[in-house]
Design an enzyme around this catalytic site. Structure first.
Site, PDB file in Angstrom:
ATOM      1  N   VAL A 112       2.165  -8.685  -2.141  1.00 36.16           N
ATOM      2  CA  VAL A 112       2.554  -9.961  -2.756  1.00 36.16           C
ATOM      3  C   VAL A 112       3.382  -9.672  -4.020  1.00 36.16           C
ATOM      4  O   VAL A 112       4.406 -10.305  -4.272  1.00 36.16           O
ATOM      5  CB  VAL A 112       1.309 -10.823  -3.100  1.00 36.16           C
ATOM      6  N   ASP A 159       2.123  -1.597   5.521  1.00 36.99           N
ATOM      7  CA  ASP A 159       0.823  -1.748   4.863  1.00 36.99           C
ATOM      8  C   ASP A 159      -0.254  -1.033   5.676  1.00 36.99           C
ATOM      9  O   ASP A 159      -0.844  -1.601   6.587  1.00 36.99           O
ATOM     10  CB  ASP A 159       0.491  -3.233   4.728  1.00 36.99           C
ATOM     11  N   PHE A 204      -2.126 -10.586   3.475  1.00 34.66           N
ATOM     12  CA  PHE A 204      -1.048 -10.526   2.477  1.00 34.66           C
ATOM     13  C   PHE A 204      -1.740 -10.392   1.122  1.00 34.66           C
ATOM     14  O   PHE A 204      -2.065 -11.374   0.473  1.00 34.66           O
ATOM     15  CB  PHE A 204      -0.218 -11.814   2.582  1.00 34.66           C
ATOM     16  N   HIS A 205      -2.009  -9.153   0.719  1.00 33.87           N
ATOM     17  CA  HIS A 205      -2.828  -8.916  -0.470  1.00 33.87           C
ATOM     18  C   HIS A 205      -1.973  -8.567  -1.690  1.00 33.87           C
ATOM     19  O   HIS A 205      -0.741  -8.507  -1.605  1.00 33.87           O
ATOM     20  CB  HIS A 205      -3.893  -7.848  -0.188  1.00 33.87           C
ATOM     21  N   LEU A 206      -2.662  -8.339  -2.796  1.00 33.49           N
ATOM     22  CA  LEU A 206      -1.972  -8.226  -4.085  1.00 33.49           C
ATOM     23  C   LEU A 206      -0.743  -7.301  -4.112  1.00 33.49           C
ATOM     24  O   LEU A 206       0.310  -7.695  -4.610  1.00 33.49           O
ATOM     25  CB  LEU A 206      -2.978  -7.813  -5.168  1.00 33.49           C
TER      26      LEU A 206
END
Ligand code: PEP
Ligand code: MG
Length: 612
Positions: free
Chosen positions: A29, A98, A24-26
């Site tokens: 998020v 993603d 769960f990256h930038l």
């Protein structure tokens, strides 16, 4: 207010699982936070005894939520239920969408001059003089307070996000920066405080897997400074140059994309950094490499297609690079212009190029990009957040069936890395070896039965389309015969004629290779899913963070050859290997006649075939 909320509203919570292999990256998020902020309820994320505010990116990122982590989302307030439902749907969509970074294949152009190797950010060839990164400070009048400058920067980033939405990755970068700035702003009252906080955050990122964000922090700070009248501009010459830098700020890519910069060499960035994403999207030839040995202000060749820099190139090297440069651009344009033409090998054999699609939009793109038909419709898109109704499914299938006259639809392929929130599969130690694909008939038959019913209903209005139903993760003959019996029983029950529908299997599990004689008698077609077949051949999880499968291993080609030789029914390949430039000639020599690739790879795949 806090007390009021807790007295009158019951807290609601839900568990969410990080399914993307990127964690769960930038960027996801930021989108999550952007939506969370639209609700008045208090929203939190709980993970490993830590509870953080879900309305700021920094707090969520501090949890380092990685693949397979499960966290609890809680909401308390007037719109708690609505917020939980929307965020759950959004989160699952973010996880599904993603995408992993596509592997870049290196060409092997040879030069006389000394070459230094690097990692390819964006392919392409540049010939120019090297220039070291230099900036100049431009001071302007400032009439803004610190808070006004932050608001102006945040609004500008939001505006860029909204206008760039067609180019999703770029848009997501602007939103990520906006949300980062908003969370830093909460804790700073002056530009000095913001600078200090930024430095602290950068320091904390050192040697973590989030270090690619350093340039975003620097960028945000600089953008606020620019709003305050302290602009830093790149110093570029009028002559064509290849820019050497430690790293570039994402916003600097916009400055160089229409400048004299022909190529870029960066020392400290990563393939997934926002700088790298923007370089790719701008099509600027670029490598990651140690630039120490590269002389300044001298002509070099940057062959980012082969992943090398040629130092002191001689006349022949330069001529070679010019020819390659011209060929690349002609090939790119030619290939695209010829995307609707058939793909004939030099011997005149026709190879059919189909598309892999995952929803209605990608089906339209496939049409535009020159697909002959749909070789793999990944039907999971309808099932991502809530169980779709029969009508929703039927309408979507109808739309896709109407777009092409040959469509292979794969039945729901969940399990393994593809979890569904409303399908309860008991915990498995090895989910990739568990309830996946066709095996869902054993635990959740209704969902697959309803899908088959919807496909049959849609087929009735698309009479001119050849519809092929494909079952994933088949490992035994019994699984297929049982699925086909169920399909016929459903058709009989609803009095739908399905005699024109073909039934086939994906070859993803190695056992099928040894059952080909039996399958030949009962299936109408095969499609080789090399993504899964290779993970099961090598016993390496396809999403494994450190173990990597050698996708060009002779083992994989031998397996494909065995299938092609034994099959008496049509065989296609729909895994990523089908669009791999190094694999295509080998696949054609083995005797593969049909490839199914992502829409954006159709033109290139056809062009490669024309040279085999
Ligand atoms: C494959 O396994 O090669 C394939 C095409 O299916 P997916 O990638 O959807 O599992
Ligand atoms: Mg698969």
């Amino acid at each position: 207010m806090q007390l009021f909320k807790s007295l009158f509203y019951k807290p609601l919570s839900i568990d969410l699982n990080v399914t993307s292999s990127n964690g769960f990256h930038l960027r996801p998020v930021a989108q999550f936070v952007h939506t969370a902020k639209t609700f008045s309820s208090d929203i939190h994320i709980m993970f490993k005894n830590k509870k953080v505010n879900a309305k700021t990116v920094n707090t969520i990122l501090s949890l380092s939520l990685d693949t397979h982590h499960t966290f609890t989302l809680t909401a308390q307030g007037k719109d708690a239920e609505k917020s939980i439902n929307s965020l759950k749907v959004l989160f699952e969509k973010l996880m599904q969408n993603d995408v992993e970074l596509e592997k870049i294949h290196k060409n092997t152009n040879r030069y006389e001059g000394t070459t230094l190797e690097g990692d390819i950010i964006c392919k392409g060839i540049a010939i120019a003089s090297t220039l070291n990164y230099q900036t100049e400070l431009i001071q302007r009048d400032n009439r803004l307070t610190f808070k006004e400058a932050v608001t102006q920067t945040s609004n500008m980033l939001l505006e860029k996000y909204e206008t760039e939405k067609t180019n999703t990755q770029n848009a997501e970068i602007y939103l990520a920066q906006k949300e980062l700035l908003d969370s830093l702003n909460e804790k700073s009252e002056t530009i000095e405080a913001l600078e200090l906080l930024t430095q602290k955050e950068i320091h904390a990122l050192k040697d973590t897997n989030l270090s690619a964000k350093v340039s975003d922090y620097k960028d945000i700070l600089q953008q606020v400074k620019t709003a305050l009248g302290l602009e830093i501009k790149l110093h570029l010459s009028k002559e064509n140059v290849i820019l050497l830098a430690n790293d570039l700020l994402p916003s600097e890519i916009t400055q160089i994309s229409n400048s004299s910069v022909q190529g870029v060499l960066l020392k400290n960035t990563s393939m997934n950094s926002h700088t790298a994403i923007l370089l790719r999207s701008a099509g600027i030839p670029s490598l990651i490499m140690d630039t120490k040995q590269i002389p300044l202000n001298q002509t070099i060749i940057l062959d980012a297609s082969s992943g090398v820099v040629v130092l002191s190139p001689d006349k022949e090297d330069i001529q070679k690079a010019i020819t390659l440069q011209e060929t690349e651009s002609i090939e790119k344009n030619n290939a695209y212009d010829k995307r609707y033409e058939p793909a004939l090998t030099t011997q005149g054999n026709k190879i059919s190029i189909y598309a892999n699609v995952s929803d209605v939009e990608s089906t339209s793109l496939a049409k535009e990009e020159g697909a002959q038909g749909i070789g793999l419709l990944r039907s999971e898109f309808l099932f991502k957040s809530v169980k779709p109704t029969l009508k929703t499914q039927t309408n979507a299938y109808q739309e896709i069936f109407d777009a092409f006259d040959d469509v292979t639809i794969r039945t729901l392929d969940v399990g393994g890395d593809k979890a569904l929130p409303y399908i309860d599969i008991p915990p498995e130690n090895n989910p990739f070896l568990g309830i996946r694909g066709i095996r869902l008939f054993q635990t959740h038959p209704i969902i697959l039965e309803e899908q088959l019913h919807a496909i049959f209903l849609a087929s009735q209005t698309s009479l001119d389309t050849k519809i092929k139903i494909m079952f994933p993760m088949v490992s035994s003959v019994g699984e297929f015969t049982q699925a086909k019996e169920i399909a016929h029983a459903i058709a009989d029950k609803h009095q739908i004629n399905i005699t024109n529908i073909d039934f086939g299997i994906m070859i993803e599990v190695p056992s099928v290779l040894f059952l080909m004689d039996k399958f030949n008698e009962i299936v109408d077609f095969y499609s080789i899913g090399t993504n899964d077949l290779s993970q099961y051949l090598f016993a390496i999880e396809r999403t494994h963070p450190s173990l990597k499968i050698d996708i060009l291993s002779p083992v994989i080609f031998s397996a494909i050859e065995m299938i092609v030789n034994k099959a008496t029914k049509p065989v296609s390949i729909c895994g990523e290997l089908a669009s791999n430039p190094d694999a295509i000639p080998k696949l054609i020599h083995i005797g593969v006649k049909t490839l199914s690739v992502n829409a954006k790879s159709i033109a290139q795949t056809k062009e490669i075939i024309r040279h085999v």
